[in-house]
Write a protein that holds these residues in place. Structure first.
Motif, PDB file in Angstrom:
ATOM      1  N   VAL A 194       0.847  -1.184   0.000  1.00 55.59           N
ATOM      2  CA  VAL A 194       0.000   0.000   0.000  1.00 55.59           C
ATOM      3  C   VAL A 194       0.892   1.247   0.000  1.00 55.59           C
ATOM      4  N   TYR A 195       0.582   2.153  -0.914  1.00 57.61           N
ATOM      5  CA  TYR A 195       1.328   3.403  -1.025  1.00 57.61           C
ATOM      6  C   TYR A 195       0.369   4.577  -0.879  1.00 57.61           C
ATOM      7  N   VAL A 196       0.899   5.697  -0.405  1.00 59.97           N
ATOM      8  CA  VAL A 196       0.139   6.938  -0.344  1.00 59.97           C
ATOM      9  C   VAL A 196       0.935   8.007  -1.071  1.00 59.97           C
ATOM     10  N   GLY A 197       0.236   8.998  -1.598  1.00 62.81           N
ATOM     11  CA  GLY A 197       0.929  10.053  -2.310  1.00 62.81           C
ATOM     12  C   GLY A 197       0.237  11.382  -2.166  1.00 62.81           C
ATOM     13  N   ASP A 198       0.982  12.422  -2.462  1.00 65.51           N
ATOM     14  CA  ASP A 198       0.448  13.769  -2.394  1.00 65.51           C
ATOM     15  C   ASP A 198       1.312  14.683  -3.252  1.00 65.51           C
ATOM     16  N   ILE A 199       0.808  15.880  -3.493  1.00 63.38           N
ATOM     17  CA  ILE A 199       1.568  16.923  -4.179  1.00 63.38           C
ATOM     18  C   ILE A 199       1.607  18.131  -3.257  1.00 63.38           C
ATOM     19  N   THR A 200       2.761  18.735  -3.152  1.00 65.34           N
ATOM     20  CA  THR A 200       2.901  19.973  -2.394  1.00 65.34           C
ATOM     21  C   THR A 200       3.655  20.981  -3.236  1.00 65.34           C
ATOM     22  N   TYR A 201       3.459  22.246  -2.924  1.00 65.35           N
ATOM     23  CA  TYR A 201       4.186  23.248  -3.687  1.00 65.35           C
ATOM     24  C   TYR A 201       5.377  23.757  -2.893  1.00 65.35           C
ATOM     25  N   LEU A 202       6.399  24.140  -3.618  1.00 66.41           N
ATOM     26  CA  LEU A 202       7.628  24.677  -3.042  1.00 66.41           C
ATOM     27  C   LEU A 202       7.807  26.079  -3.591  1.00 66.41           C
ATOM     28  N   PRO A 203       7.618  27.105  -2.763  1.00 67.43           N
ATOM     29  CA  PRO A 203       7.767  28.471  -3.266  1.00 67.43           C
ATOM     30  C   PRO A 203       9.217  28.775  -3.620  1.00 67.43           C
ATOM     31  N   CYS A 204       9.405  29.426  -4.744  1.00 66.47           N
ATOM     32  CA  CYS A 204      10.743  29.810  -5.195  1.00 66.47           C
ATOM     33  C   CYS A 204      10.977  31.286  -4.919  1.00 66.47           C
ATOM     34  N   LYS A 205      12.224  31.655  -4.876  1.00 64.10           N
ATOM     35  CA  LYS A 205      12.621  33.030  -4.561  1.00 64.10           C
ATOM     36  C   LYS A 205      12.048  34.039  -5.557  1.00 64.10           C
ATOM     37  N   ASN A 206      11.894  33.630  -6.811  1.00 66.45           N
ATOM     38  CA  ASN A 206      11.407  34.557  -7.837  1.00 66.45           C
ATOM     39  C   ASN A 206       9.882  34.707  -7.848  1.00 66.45           C
ATOM     40  N   GLY A 207       9.201  34.078  -6.884  1.00 65.86           N
ATOM     41  CA  GLY A 207       7.748  34.201  -6.780  1.00 65.86           C
ATOM     42  C   GLY A 207       6.963  33.103  -7.463  1.00 65.86           C
ATOM     43  N   THR A 208       7.635  32.215  -8.177  1.00 67.27           N
ATOM     44  CA  THR A 208       6.948  31.087  -8.810  1.00 67.27           C
ATOM     45  C   THR A 208       6.954  29.898  -7.852  1.00 67.27           C
ATOM     46  N   ASN A 209       6.332  28.820  -8.263  1.00 66.28           N
ATOM     47  CA  ASN A 209       6.303  27.590  -7.463  1.00 66.28           C
ATOM     48  C   ASN A 209       6.847  26.419  -8.257  1.00 66.28           C
ATOM     49  N   MET A 210       7.443  25.490  -7.547  1.00 64.05           N
ATOM     50  CA  MET A 210       7.745  24.171  -8.082  1.00 64.05           C
ATOM     51  C   MET A 210       6.814  23.218  -7.329  1.00 64.05           C
ATOM     52  N   TYR A 211       6.532  22.077  -7.916  1.00 61.06           N
ATOM     53  CA  TYR A 211       5.600  21.128  -7.314  1.00 61.06           C
ATOM     54  C   TYR A 211       6.300  19.789  -7.104  1.00 61.06           C
ATOM     55  N   LEU A 212       6.089  19.216  -5.936  1.00 66.22           N
ATOM     56  CA  LEU A 212       6.704  17.953  -5.547  1.00 66.22           C
ATOM     57  C   LEU A 212       5.617  16.902  -5.360  1.00 66.22           C
ATOM     58  N   ALA A 213       5.686  15.846  -6.147  1.00 65.92           N
ATOM     59  CA  ALA A 213       4.786  14.700  -5.999  1.00 65.92           C
ATOM     60  C   ALA A 213       5.554  13.589  -5.301  1.00 65.92           C
ATOM     61  N   THR A 214       4.935  12.969  -4.302  1.00 61.21           N
ATOM     62  CA  THR A 214       5.611  11.931  -3.529  1.00 61.21           C
ATOM     63  C   THR A 214       4.823  10.623  -3.536  1.00 61.21           C
ATOM     64  N   VAL A 215       5.564   9.530  -3.365  1.00 59.15           N
ATOM     65  CA  VAL A 215       4.983   8.198  -3.180  1.00 59.15           C
ATOM     66  C   VAL A 215       5.668   7.606  -1.954  1.00 59.15           C
ATOM     67  N   ILE A 216       4.869   7.241  -0.953  1.00 60.66           N
ATOM     68  CA  ILE A 216       5.391   6.736   0.321  1.00 60.66           C
ATOM     69  C   ILE A 216       4.828   5.348   0.577  1.00 60.66           C
ATOM     70  N   ASP A 217       5.700   4.413   0.975  1.00 58.70           N
ATOM     71  CA  ASP A 217       5.273   3.064   1.354  1.00 58.70           C
ATOM     72  C   ASP A 217       4.595   3.164   2.717  1.00 58.70           C
ATOM     73  N   LEU A 218       3.339   2.773   2.790  1.00 58.82           N
ATOM     74  CA  LEU A 218       2.576   2.899   4.033  1.00 58.82           C
ATOM     75  C   LEU A 218       3.144   2.026   5.145  1.00 58.82           C
ATOM     76  N   TYR A 219       3.749   0.919   4.817  1.00 54.21           N
ATOM     77  CA  TYR A 219       4.299   0.015   5.835  1.00 54.21           C
ATOM     78  C   TYR A 219       5.530   0.617   6.513  1.00 54.21           C
ATOM     79  N   SER A 220       6.491   1.037   5.716  1.00 51.79           N
ATOM     80  CA  SER A 220       7.754   1.540   6.269  1.00 51.79           C
ATOM     81  C   SER A 220       7.751   3.045   6.484  1.00 51.79           C
ATOM     82  N   ARG A 221       6.771   3.736   5.866  1.00 52.19           N
ATOM     83  CA  ARG A 221       6.703   5.201   5.897  1.00 52.19           C
ATOM     84  C   ARG A 221       7.894   5.846   5.173  1.00 52.19           C
ATOM     85  N   LYS A 222       8.524   5.094   4.286  1.00 49.75           N
ATOM     86  CA  LYS A 222       9.677   5.610   3.539  1.00 49.75           C
ATOM     87  C   LYS A 222       9.229   6.196   2.211  1.00 49.75           C
TER      88      LYS A 222
END
Length: 81
Positions: free
Chosen positions: A12-40
């Motif tokens: 079982v995996y869980v995922g999400d997207i979060t934004y990372l604000p950049c110095k120039n006022g734009t955003n980068m986006y980070l999508a993650t996949v985490i193993d629910l068992y190990s939380r890695k």
């Protein structure tokens, strides 16, 4: 029938997207996949957009790291966007 428990890794995996604000006022986006068992963190992708391809890239990364995702369950929220 949400299943937020895993008895072993790679089930079982869980995922999400979060934004990372950049110095120039734009955003980068980070999508993650985490193993629910190990939380890695087992997969991720970073881009300047939140298109479907960002999540696909994170899942492909997890697939490579874990040697396959066959039979796995993936949970994500619907987000606010």
């Amino acid at each position: 029938k949400r299943r937020f428990h895993a008895d072993a890794p790679n089930q079982v995996y869980v995922g999400d997207i979060t934004y990372l604000p950049c110095k120039n006022g734009t955003n980068m986006y980070l999508a993650t996949v985490i193993d629910l068992y190990s939380r890695k963190l087992v997969g991720f992708a970073i881009a300047d957009h939140m298109r479907t391809s960002l999540v696909i890239e994170a899942l492909e990364h997890a697939n490579t790291v874990r040697g396959g995702l066959d039979g796995a369950i993936f949970h994500s929220d619907h987000g606010s966007v």
